[in-house]
Every structure is written in structure tokens, then in C-alpha cells.
Design a protein around this motif. Structure first.
Motif, mmCIF file in Angstrom:
data_model
loop_
_atom_site.group_PDB
_atom_site.id
_atom_site.type_symbol
_atom_site.label_atom_id
_atom_site.label_comp_id
_atom_site.label_asym_id
_atom_site.label_seq_id
_atom_site.Cartn_x
_atom_site.Cartn_y
_atom_site.Cartn_z
ATOM 1 N N UNK A 153 -64.991 -64.180 17.886
ATOM 2 C CA UNK A 153 -64.849 -65.598 17.537
ATOM 3 C C UNK A 153 -63.905 -65.750 16.355
ATOM 4 N N UNK A 154 -63.073 -66.762 16.385
ATOM 5 C CA UNK A 154 -62.184 -67.033 15.257
ATOM 6 C C UNK A 154 -62.963 -67.770 14.177
ATOM 7 N N UNK A 155 -62.494 -67.643 12.941
ATOM 8 C CA UNK A 155 -63.149 -68.358 11.839
ATOM 9 C C UNK A 155 -62.114 -68.668 10.772
ATOM 10 N N UNK A 156 -62.448 -69.637 9.920
ATOM 11 C CA UNK A 156 -61.555 -70.070 8.850
ATOM 12 C C UNK A 156 -61.765 -69.161 7.635
ATOM 13 N N UNK A 157 -60.811 -68.262 7.395
ATOM 14 C CA UNK A 157 -60.948 -67.313 6.281
ATOM 15 C C UNK A 157 -60.966 -68.039 4.933
ATOM 16 N N UNK A 158 -60.282 -69.185 4.843
ATOM 17 C CA UNK A 158 -60.246 -69.940 3.592
ATOM 18 C C UNK A 158 -61.641 -70.423 3.194
ATOM 19 N N UNK A 159 -62.396 -70.907 4.185
ATOM 20 C CA UNK A 159 -63.762 -71.367 3.885
ATOM 21 C C UNK A 159 -64.656 -70.196 3.481
ATOM 22 N N UNK A 160 -64.431 -69.050 4.098
ATOM 23 C CA UNK A 160 -65.210 -67.860 3.727
ATOM 24 C C UNK A 160 -64.910 -67.461 2.281
ATOM 25 N N UNK A 161 -63.637 -67.508 1.892
ATOM 26 C CA UNK A 161 -63.267 -67.159 0.508
ATOM 27 C C UNK A 161 -63.903 -68.128 -0.475
ATOM 28 N N UNK A 162 -63.936 -69.423 -0.134
ATOM 29 C CA UNK A 162 -64.563 -70.418 -1.023
ATOM 30 C C UNK A 162 -66.048 -70.111 -1.223
ATOM 31 N N UNK A 163 -66.728 -69.756 -0.143
ATOM 32 C CA UNK A 163 -68.161 -69.423 -0.257
ATOM 33 C C UNK A 163 -68.340 -68.233 -1.197
ATOM 34 N N UNK A 164 -67.495 -67.215 -1.032
ATOM 35 C CA UNK A 164 -67.630 -66.011 -1.854
ATOM 36 C C UNK A 164 -67.297 -66.292 -3.322
ATOM 37 N N UNK A 165 -66.288 -67.115 -3.568
ATOM 38 C CA UNK A 165 -65.928 -67.460 -4.953
ATOM 39 C C UNK A 165 -67.058 -68.247 -5.620
ATOM 40 N N UNK A 166 -67.770 -69.053 -4.822
ATOM 41 C CA UNK A 166 -68.860 -69.854 -5.392
ATOM 42 C C UNK A 166 -69.938 -68.972 -6.012
ATOM 43 N N UNK A 167 -70.008 -67.731 -5.555
ATOM 44 C CA UNK A 167 -71.028 -66.818 -6.069
ATOM 45 C C UNK A 167 -70.842 -66.559 -7.561
ATOM 46 N N UNK A 168 -69.602 -66.390 -7.977
ATOM 47 C CA UNK A 168 -69.336 -66.109 -9.386
ATOM 48 C C UNK A 168 -69.689 -67.317 -10.262
ATOM 49 N N UNK A 169 -69.419 -68.525 -9.759
ATOM 50 C CA UNK A 169 -69.765 -69.744 -10.508
ATOM 51 C C UNK A 169 -71.286 -69.851 -10.658
ATOM 52 N N UNK A 170 -71.991 -69.529 -9.563
ATOM 53 C CA UNK A 170 -73.461 -69.577 -9.595
ATOM 54 C C UNK A 170 -74.010 -68.571 -10.609
ATOM 55 N N UNK A 171 -73.452 -67.365 -10.619
ATOM 56 C CA UNK A 171 -73.935 -66.332 -11.538
ATOM 57 C C UNK A 171 -73.654 -66.710 -12.991
#
Length: 269
Positions: A153-171
Motif C-alpha cells: 500500500x502507498x502512504x504519505x511519507x510526509x505525514x509519517x515524518x510529522x507524526x515522528x517529529x511530534x514525539x520530540x515535542x511531546x517529550x
């Protein structure tokens, strides 16, 4: 900043960082390994979820996401990753400066030719480096797992990167708030109850905000500020809530510096 203190703090925390990192890698691999069979039953799954109470789905961030898609599935899984790494960040925040008083080593540190500002800068940078180390492992594991178990399945890599970056803000939020709490408490005897309490309290408030649809609760919990299902749906952060999250983190850090530079640190009697 003192390079010696930074190195000591980072190495002292390295075992913990490796344990958290390995745990997250295993969590991601286990969850992603069942995605191929999970997605093949997508129609039945979505039909079953449609029968669940909307409040329950909202509490677990399962509304408006397609669990048959790799990003929708990851958004659901990511809430557990967020909770685990929030506990890690809160533990590091609570223990950042309280460890000297708990282990009665403050006398040794305060006699060194370094200012309290240098001590705080070094400790904070070491803690941030430790969290970033864990994040890099999580980011790499996520991409590897997705490419290994995504069934074409194809997916939007940009949205995946945003989710991962949000982790650092949460921490950063849990690190800074945990640090303030430790400086407001007379003496922290154990870091774990404070770290677990802070992370689970925020997670439970996030669940209640979904169940009751209470907008005021959304302002309180960082899990809602960085809701992965919102990022998957919109391809962007919820800007007002993320700015609120960053503002709270920066204010907490400023208060922490103010408290630490004026704190009475008792000598060993």
C-alpha cells in the motif's frame, strides 16, 4: 556548559536509553508484524469498529482513521509509543537535578569550579541528547518496519515524518514539566512515581477529553496537542495546540532555571 558533566550525565543515562530503545523496537516490530493479516480483514474490522460507541473510539484516538491503511494503523499504535516515551521523558525530567539530593552527591558537584547555570545547561543538554537518541532509534525502526510489513500500500511519507517529529515535542513537554515538579518538591525520594503519575494523568485526561468532547481538557493534555490521528487526517499539526504545548514547555524550563539558581541545596549532615 561543562563537557565533563554532559559526558557523565549522558553515560549515566545510557543504559536506560538503550533499554527504552530496545523496548520500543520490539513493540514496533510486534505490532507491525501482524499488520498484513490485520489489513486483509479490513472490511470486517471497520464494520466491527462502526458498532463501538463513538465516545470509546474517540477516547483511544480511533475515530476518522482507517486501520486498514498503514498510516491509520500506525496512528493507533503510536499512542502507546507516545505513552511509553512520555514516561521516559518525565522520569528524566524529575531526576535531572533531584538525583544529587537523593544520592547525597550535591556536595561533590557544588564544590566543582562550575556555576549552577553550567550545571543545569549540561544536565539538560544530556537529557535532550538521550531522548533524541531514543527518537532516532524509533524513527529508524518505524521506517524499516513499515517497508518490511506494508503489503504494497502507498502512504504519505510526509505525514509519517510529522507524526515522528511530534514525539520530540511531546517529550520536551514531559521533560520540562517533570523538572519543575522535582524542583517544587522538597525532596524526591524516587523518580518513578512522579514520572508514571505525570504521564498517566495526562493520558487519562486525553481519554476523558475524547469521551466527553470537552474542549477545555484538550488544552491540558499534551497527548491531544499532538494527536497522531489528527496529523494523519489533516497532514499537518494542530497549530494552536502545538504552540500552546511549546509555550508551556518553554515557561516550565524558564521556571526551572529560576528555581534551581535560587534553591537551597542542603549539605550532607
Amino acid at each position: 556548559m561543562s563537557a565533563t558533566i554532559y559526558k557523565h550525565e549522558f553515560l549515566a543515562r545510557l543504559k536506560s536509553v538503550l533499554i527504552w530503545s530496545v523496548a520500543m523496537v520490539l513493540l514496533l516490530l510486534v505490532f507491525f508484524s501482524i499488520f498484513p493479516s490485520f489489513s486483509s480483514q479490513a472490511a470486517l474490522l471497520n464494520e466491527m469498529l462502526a458498532k463501538f460507541p463513538p465516545q470509546l473510539l474517540e477516547a483511544f484516538g480511533m475515530t476518522h482513521i482507517d486501520l486498514a491503511s498503514i498510516l491509520g494503523y500506525f496512528a493507533f499504535l503510536f499512542t502507546f509509543v507516545q505513552l511509553c516515551l512520555a514516561i521516559q521523558a518525565a522520569n528524566y525530567g524529575v531526576g535531572l537535578v533531584s538525583v544529587e539530593e537523593t544520592e547525597l552527591t550535591a556536595d561533590f558537584l557544588m564544590t566543582k569550579p562550575v556555576s549552577r547555570l553550567q550545571v543545569m545547561n549540561s544536565k539538560l543538554l544530556a537529557a535532550l541528547s538521550s531522548l533524541l537518541f531514543t527518537d532516532v532509534i524509533v524513527w529508524a525502526s518505524t521506517f524499516i518496519s513499515i517497508y518490511a510489513f506494508n503489503v504494497g500500500n502507498s502512504f504519505d511519507a510526509g505525514r509519517l515524518v510529522l507524526i515522528l517529529v511530534s514525539l520530540l515535542i511531546l517529550q520536551l513537554f514531559f521533560l520540562s514539566v517533570g523538572l519543575v515538579i522535582s524542583l517544587l518538591v522538597r525532596r524526591v525520594r524516587s523518580v518513578t512515581p512522579y514520572g508514571l503519575g505525570l504521564a498517566f494523568a495526562a493520558y487519562i485526561i486525553n481519554g476523558f477529553s475524547g469521551i466527553f468532547g470537552d474542549v477545555k481538557l484538550e488544552y491540558i493534555t499534551p497527548f491531544k496537542h499532538l494527536d497522531p490521528s489528527y496529523i494523519v487526517q489533516n497532514g499537518a499539526f494542530n497549530t494552536p495546540l502545538v504552540l500552546l504545548n511549546l509555550a508551556v514547555s518553554l515557561i516550565a524550563l524558564a521556571i526551572s532555571y529560576w528555581l534551581y539558581l535560587r534553591r537551597d541545596i542542603h549539605a550532607v549532615s
